[in-house]
Scaffold this motif. Structure first.
Motif, PDB file in Angstrom:
ATOM      1  N   THR A  35       0.867  -1.179   0.000  1.00 28.85           N
ATOM      2  CA  THR A  35       0.000   0.000   0.000  1.00 28.85           C
ATOM      3  C   THR A  35       0.904   1.230   0.000  1.00 28.85           C
ATOM      4  O   THR A  35       2.083   1.126   0.332  1.00 28.85           O
ATOM      5  CB  THR A  35      -0.897   0.039   1.257  1.00 28.85           C
ATOM      6  OG1 THR A  35      -0.065   0.197   2.413  1.00 28.85           O
ATOM      7  CG2 THR A  35      -1.744  -1.227   1.380  1.00 28.85           C
ATOM      8  N   PRO A  36       0.362   2.384  -0.349  1.00 28.81           N
ATOM      9  CA  PRO A  36       1.196   3.591  -0.312  1.00 28.81           C
ATOM     10  C   PRO A  36       1.818   3.835   1.069  1.00 28.81           C
ATOM     11  O   PRO A  36       2.995   4.205   1.161  1.00 28.81           O
ATOM     12  CB  PRO A  36       0.220   4.711  -0.695  1.00 28.81           C
ATOM     13  CG  PRO A  36      -0.784   4.015  -1.578  1.00 28.81           C
ATOM     14  CD  PRO A  36      -0.960   2.658  -0.953  1.00 28.81           C
ATOM     15  N   ALA A  37       1.066   3.616   2.131  1.00 29.37           N
ATOM     16  CA  ALA A  37       1.603   3.838   3.479  1.00 29.37           C
ATOM     17  C   ALA A  37       2.724   2.857   3.797  1.00 29.37           C
ATOM     18  O   ALA A  37       3.762   3.239   4.361  1.00 29.37           O
ATOM     19  CB  ALA A  37       0.489   3.717   4.520  1.00 29.37           C
ATOM     20  N   ASN A  38       2.560   1.591   3.431  1.00 28.71           N
ATOM     21  CA  ASN A  38       3.598   0.596   3.697  1.00 28.71           C
ATOM     22  C   ASN A  38       4.837   0.835   2.839  1.00 28.71           C
ATOM     23  O   ASN A  38       5.964   0.624   3.294  1.00 28.71           O
ATOM     24  CB  ASN A  38       3.058  -0.819   3.471  1.00 28.71           C
ATOM     25  CG  ASN A  38       2.092  -1.237   4.551  1.00 28.71           C
ATOM     26  OD1 ASN A  38       2.058  -0.670   5.644  1.00 28.71           O
ATOM     27  ND2 ASN A  38       1.275  -2.233   4.250  1.00 28.71           N
ATOM     28  N   LEU A  39       4.638   1.286   1.610  1.00 34.15           N
ATOM     29  CA  LEU A  39       5.786   1.605   0.758  1.00 34.15           C
ATOM     30  C   LEU A  39       6.561   2.792   1.311  1.00 34.15           C
ATOM     31  O   LEU A  39       7.787   2.800   1.283  1.00 34.15           O
ATOM     32  CB  LEU A  39       5.332   1.883  -0.676  1.00 34.15           C
ATOM     33  CG  LEU A  39       4.878   0.663  -1.467  1.00 34.15           C
ATOM     34  CD1 LEU A  39       4.269   1.097  -2.800  1.00 34.15           C
ATOM     35  CD2 LEU A  39       6.034  -0.293  -1.683  1.00 34.15           C
ATOM     36  N   GLU A  40       5.852   3.773   1.845  1.00 38.49           N
ATOM     37  CA  GLU A  40       6.525   4.930   2.443  1.00 38.49           C
ATOM     38  C   GLU A  40       7.316   4.500   3.671  1.00 38.49           C
ATOM     39  O   GLU A  40       8.446   4.934   3.884  1.00 38.49           O
ATOM     40  CB  GLU A  40       5.511   6.013   2.798  1.00 38.49           C
ATOM     41  CG  GLU A  40       6.151   7.267   3.343  1.00 38.49           C
ATOM     42  CD  GLU A  40       7.186   7.879   2.410  1.00 38.49           C
ATOM     43  OE1 GLU A  40       8.174   8.434   2.918  1.00 38.49           O
ATOM     44  OE2 GLU A  40       7.026   7.802   1.173  1.00 38.49           O
ATOM     45  N   TRP A  41       6.735   3.640   4.492  1.00 36.84           N
ATOM     46  CA  TRP A  41       7.441   3.096   5.665  1.00 36.84           C
ATOM     47  C   TRP A  41       8.730   2.396   5.215  1.00 36.84           C
ATOM     48  O   TRP A  41       9.792   2.597   5.791  1.00 36.84           O
ATOM     49  CB  TRP A  41       6.537   2.116   6.413  1.00 36.84           C
ATOM     50  CG  TRP A  41       7.282   1.276   7.389  1.00 36.84           C
ATOM     51  CD1 TRP A  41       7.635   1.613   8.663  1.00 36.84           C
ATOM     52  CD2 TRP A  41       7.802  -0.035   7.162  1.00 36.84           C
ATOM     53  NE1 TRP A  41       8.343   0.584   9.236  1.00 36.84           N
ATOM     54  CE2 TRP A  41       8.460  -0.437   8.331  1.00 36.84           C
ATOM     55  CE3 TRP A  41       7.785  -0.907   6.072  1.00 36.84           C
ATOM     56  CZ2 TRP A  41       9.088  -1.671   8.446  1.00 36.84           C
ATOM     57  CZ3 TRP A  41       8.405  -2.134   6.202  1.00 36.84           C
ATOM     58  CH2 TRP A  41       9.049  -2.505   7.370  1.00 36.84           C
ATOM     59  N   ALA A  42       8.612   1.578   4.160  1.00 38.30           N
ATOM     60  CA  ALA A  42       9.770   0.830   3.663  1.00 38.30           C
ATOM     61  C   ALA A  42      10.834   1.765   3.109  1.00 38.30           C
ATOM     62  O   ALA A  42      12.033   1.545   3.332  1.00 38.30           O
ATOM     63  CB  ALA A  42       9.324  -0.175   2.603  1.00 38.30           C
ATOM     64  N   ARG A  43      10.426   2.798   2.407  1.00 38.66           N
ATOM     65  CA  ARG A  43      11.403   3.767   1.873  1.00 38.66           C
ATOM     66  C   ARG A  43      12.192   4.425   3.010  1.00 38.66           C
ATOM     67  O   ARG A  43      13.406   4.554   2.939  1.00 38.66           O
ATOM     68  CB  ARG A  43      10.695   4.831   1.038  1.00 38.66           C
ATOM     69  CG  ARG A  43      10.309   4.360  -0.331  1.00 38.66           C
ATOM     70  CD  ARG A  43       9.741   5.525  -1.170  1.00 38.66           C
ATOM     71  NE  ARG A  43       9.048   4.982  -2.304  1.00 38.66           N
ATOM     72  CZ  ARG A  43       7.723   4.782  -2.388  1.00 38.66           C
ATOM     73  NH1 ARG A  43       6.938   5.119  -1.384  1.00 38.66           N
ATOM     74  NH2 ARG A  43       7.188   4.268  -3.465  1.00 38.66           N
TER      75      ARG A  43
END
Length: 68
Positions: free
Chosen positions: A44-52
């Protein structure tokens, strides 16, 4: 009562994956999607941001901390 099966009675799909195949070499690059999937989360966008953010602070070795 044991639930384990003798090695010869297991199917090919039931064997453990060798450790060398489970772990990546961080210098080969880790995408945010890889990190999200390693946590078992949905992409999800939120999980991708966390990963970045995690990759920015910890580097590619971050994924090794999540794998067994």
């Amino acid at each position: 009562m044991s639930t384990s099966q003798p090695e010869e009675s297991r199917s090919a799909d039931d064997r453990a994956t060798p450790d060398a195949l489970l772990h990546i070499h961080p210098e080969s690059g880790v995408a945010p999607e890889d990190l999200v999937l390693a946590t078992g989360r949905d992409i999800t966008p939120a999980n991708l941001e966390w990963a970045r953010r995690k990759l920015e602070t910890e580097g590619p070795i971050a994924i090794e901390k999540l794998l067994p």
